[in-house]
Structure formats: C-alpha cells, structure tokens
Design a protein around this motif. Structure first.
Motif, PDB file in Angstrom:
ATOM      1  N   LYS A   1       3.064   4.853  -2.035  1.00  0.00           N
ATOM      2  CA  LYS A   1       1.834   5.782  -1.907  1.00  0.00           C
ATOM      3  C   LYS A   1       2.266   5.595  -4.205  1.00  0.00           C
ATOM      4  CE  LYS A   1       2.607  10.782  -3.379  1.00  0.00           C
ATOM      5  NZ  LYS A   1       3.643  12.019  -2.943  1.00  0.00           N
TER       6      LYS A   1
ATOM      7  N   GLY B   1      -3.841   5.914   2.303  1.00  0.00           N
ATOM      8  CA  GLY B   1      -4.236   4.703   1.791  1.00  0.00           C
ATOM      9  C   GLY B   1      -5.423   4.661   1.821  1.00  0.00           C
TER      10      GLY B   1
ATOM     11  N   VAL C   1      -3.213   3.108  -5.758  1.00  0.00           N
ATOM     12  CA  VAL C   1      -3.397   3.653  -4.387  1.00  0.00           C
ATOM     13  C   VAL C   1      -3.179   4.901  -5.124  1.00  0.00           C
ATOM     14  CG1 VAL C   1      -2.449   3.747  -1.921  1.00  0.00           C
ATOM     15  CG2 VAL C   1      -2.252   1.606  -3.004  1.00  0.00           C
TER      16      VAL C   1
ATOM     17  N   TYR D   1     -10.281   2.522   1.756  1.00  0.00           N
ATOM     18  CA  TYR D   1      -9.234   2.789   2.782  1.00  0.00           C
ATOM     19  C   TYR D   1      -9.086   1.675   2.996  1.00  0.00           C
ATOM     20  CZ  TYR D   1      -6.735   5.161   6.422  1.00  0.00           C
ATOM     21  OH  TYR D   1      -6.284   5.730   7.406  1.00  0.00           O
ATOM     22  N   SER D   2      -7.206   1.345   3.703  1.00  0.00           N
ATOM     23  CA  SER D   2      -6.832   0.749   3.892  1.00  0.00           C
ATOM     24  C   SER D   2      -5.975   0.974   5.230  1.00  0.00           C
ATOM     25  CB  SER D   2      -6.004  -0.763   3.389  1.00  0.00           C
ATOM     26  OG  SER D   2      -5.361  -1.087   3.758  1.00  0.00           O
TER      27      SER D   2
ATOM     28  N   ARG E   1       1.060  -1.342   0.234  1.00  0.00           N
ATOM     29  CA  ARG E   1       0.326  -0.064   0.276  1.00  0.00           C
ATOM     30  C   ARG E   1       1.016   1.300  -0.225  1.00  0.00           C
ATOM     31  NH1 ARG E   1      -3.300  -3.282  -1.271  1.00  0.00           N
ATOM     32  NH2 ARG E   1      -4.909  -3.418   0.413  1.00  0.00           N
TER      33      ARG E   1
ATOM     34  N   GLU F   1      -0.520   9.378   0.340  1.00  0.00           N
ATOM     35  CA  GLU F   1      -0.326   8.301   1.347  1.00  0.00           C
ATOM     36  C   GLU F   1      -1.429   8.373   2.417  1.00  0.00           C
ATOM     37  OE1 GLU F   1       2.756  10.840   2.800  1.00  0.00           O
ATOM     38  OE2 GLU F   1       3.636  10.854   1.040  1.00  0.00           O
TER      39      GLU F   1
END
Length: 96
Positions: free
Chosen positions: A24, A60, A55, A95-96, A22, A58
């Motif tokens: 950037k 996520g 993704v 979102y992660s 994940r 930054e």
C-alpha cells in the motif's frame, strides 16, 4: 570469470526481486542510461530515462510516469548525416 558473472547476475536479480513489492502506497524512482555504439550506418549516441512509480491503495493499482531522451545520428545517401533525437513522456497505469 563465469563464476563472477553468475554472482553479479544473482546479486542484481535479488535486488530487483526486492524492488517489485506491491505494498500500500509504495513508491519507487528509477533511472537508466544507455550508450549506442557505432555500427554500420549508425553513429555512436546515448539515451537516458528516468521515472517515478506508485502503488495506490491496497487493491494493487499502479501508476508510472517516466521521461526519456535519445540522441544519435544515421548516415544516409551521399554522405548525409541525419540527426535522430527523440524525447517524450510516458504515463502508464495498471493493476497487479
């Protein structure tokens, strides 16, 4: 035989674990193909799926777009055969 299956599973798991990053602006392309075997009233057929994910920034945030197609037939009353074709486009965000 069990050892070979276990090694294959571990190799695939390690490759998939690497693919789940994940970072950037990371992006990924994926594709799948499946074959439906003949069983009961269901005739043989296939499906295919392909997509792209990215993704964003930054924080996520994730986005994914994929297209799919399925094609097989189902036997119905009085020896009728109904074609089953399904196609579409999936768009997901998260979102992660």
């Amino acid at each position: 035989m069990k050892r070979n299956v276990l090694i294959l599973f571990l190799v695939c798991f390690c490759i998939l674990a690497e693919a789940q990053g994940r970072r950037k602006n990371q992006s990924a392309v994926h594709a799948e193909y499946g074959y439906v075997m003949e069983k009961g009233d269901l005739s043989a057929g296939f499906m295919v799926k392909g997509g792209y994910s990215k993704v964003f920034g930054e924080k996520g945030f994730l986005g994914k777009v994929e297209g799919f197609y399925q094609d097989y037939e189902v036997s119905y009353f009085d020896n009728q055969i109904l074609p089953y074709q399904k196609y579409g486009l999936n768009v997901n965000a998260g979102y992660s």
